[in-house]
Scaffold this motif. Sequence first.
Motif, mmCIF file in Angstrom:
data_model
loop_
_atom_site.group_PDB
_atom_site.id
_atom_site.type_symbol
_atom_site.label_atom_id
_atom_site.label_comp_id
_atom_site.label_asym_id
_atom_site.label_seq_id
_atom_site.Cartn_x
_atom_site.Cartn_y
_atom_site.Cartn_z
ATOM 1 N N ASP A 75 0.823 -1.216 0.000
ATOM 2 C CA ASP A 75 0.000 0.000 0.000
ATOM 3 C C ASP A 75 0.857 1.266 0.000
ATOM 4 O O ASP A 75 0.380 2.341 -0.389
ATOM 5 C CB ASP A 75 -0.918 0.021 1.229
ATOM 6 N N TYR A 76 2.105 1.138 0.444
ATOM 7 C CA TYR A 76 2.996 2.299 0.539
ATOM 8 C C TYR A 76 3.995 2.358 -0.615
ATOM 9 O O TYR A 76 4.326 3.447 -1.096
ATOM 10 C CB TYR A 76 3.759 2.270 1.865
ATOM 11 N N THR A 77 4.498 1.208 -1.034
ATOM 12 C CA THR A 77 5.551 1.194 -2.063
ATOM 13 C C THR A 77 5.103 0.561 -3.375
ATOM 14 O O THR A 77 5.865 0.562 -4.347
ATOM 15 C CB THR A 77 6.785 0.437 -1.537
ATOM 16 N N GLY A 78 3.883 0.008 -3.407
ATOM 17 C CA GLY A 78 3.355 -0.548 -4.660
ATOM 18 C C GLY A 78 4.041 -1.838 -5.074
ATOM 19 O O GLY A 78 4.818 -2.425 -4.324
ATOM 20 N N GLN A 79 3.757 -2.266 -6.291
ATOM 21 C CA GLN A 79 4.362 -3.487 -6.839
ATOM 22 C C GLN A 79 5.729 -3.142 -7.425
ATOM 23 O O GLN A 79 5.932 -3.154 -8.629
ATOM 24 C CB GLN A 79 3.452 -4.101 -7.910
ATOM 25 N N SER A 80 6.650 -2.838 -6.551
ATOM 26 C CA SER A 80 7.959 -2.341 -6.980
ATOM 27 C C SER A 80 9.089 -3.144 -6.347
ATOM 28 O O SER A 80 8.874 -3.983 -5.475
ATOM 29 C CB SER A 80 8.113 -0.867 -6.589
ATOM 30 N N GLU A 81 10.298 -2.845 -6.796
ATOM 31 C CA GLU A 81 11.487 -3.481 -6.222
ATOM 32 C C GLU A 81 11.616 -3.141 -4.740
ATOM 33 O O GLU A 81 12.075 -3.971 -3.952
ATOM 34 C CB GLU A 81 12.742 -3.006 -6.960
ATOM 35 N N THR A 82 11.213 -1.938 -4.383
ATOM 36 C CA THR A 82 11.337 -1.512 -2.990
ATOM 37 C C THR A 82 10.553 -2.430 -2.061
ATOM 38 O O THR A 82 11.014 -2.759 -0.959
ATOM 39 C CB THR A 82 10.841 -0.067 -2.830
#
Length: 217
Positions: A75-82
């Motif tokens: 919810d905070y960083t999305g579907q990302s590497e992070t």
Amino acid sequence: MSGFFDIPSDLQHSYLGLIGLHLREALIPVLVGLLVSLPIAQLCVRFRWLYPPVLGVTTVLYAVPSLAFFVFLIDYTGQSETTVMIPLAVYSLVVLVPAIVDGVRSVPPETLAAATAMGLGAVRRYFQVQLPIAVPAIIAGLRVATVSSISLVSIGMLIGNQGALGNLLNDANIYHRPELAVNAVLTMAALAILADAALVLVRRVLTPWMPRKGAAR
């Protein structure tokens, strides 16, 4: 095997591109974990009462399933590497903090006394005496954390993260191409072996005083 290196277009990367992204997602968290572990470990060495609670917290965090971490972070960083890298950095702490603490505590008291007599303050003594002597223990922790991180990156496919070799496992099922799964498993195993060998080489360069296997006694 036909199609072994034929990467599906939905991954948007070549085979070498997937390897590069996989290594980035695996190694950056270990580096971040090391940078965070160094000051934490020093505090644990200086204030011994702090070590048990720190170890307890890192152990509890390590016990949190990676999928639960992803769900919390997405919810905070999305579907990302992070979203993938934050849990891996946290997981590395449970290995690196004890490794650094044990390595620094293994420095003989007479060595510290000699450094103090030479006028070295606490900070210089830590970086110029304690950490260099603790290198073998630190590298041992890095080897475990690195190999574990290379393996765990593949779980990122569960949140649709593009780039890591774990996505080949998903595509192997979608396209009924088992060779993609074999490719992913063998490549990750090879990367883990090469990373481990590289760290052994780094340890040998940084610790020329340590005896080598087969060396004359």
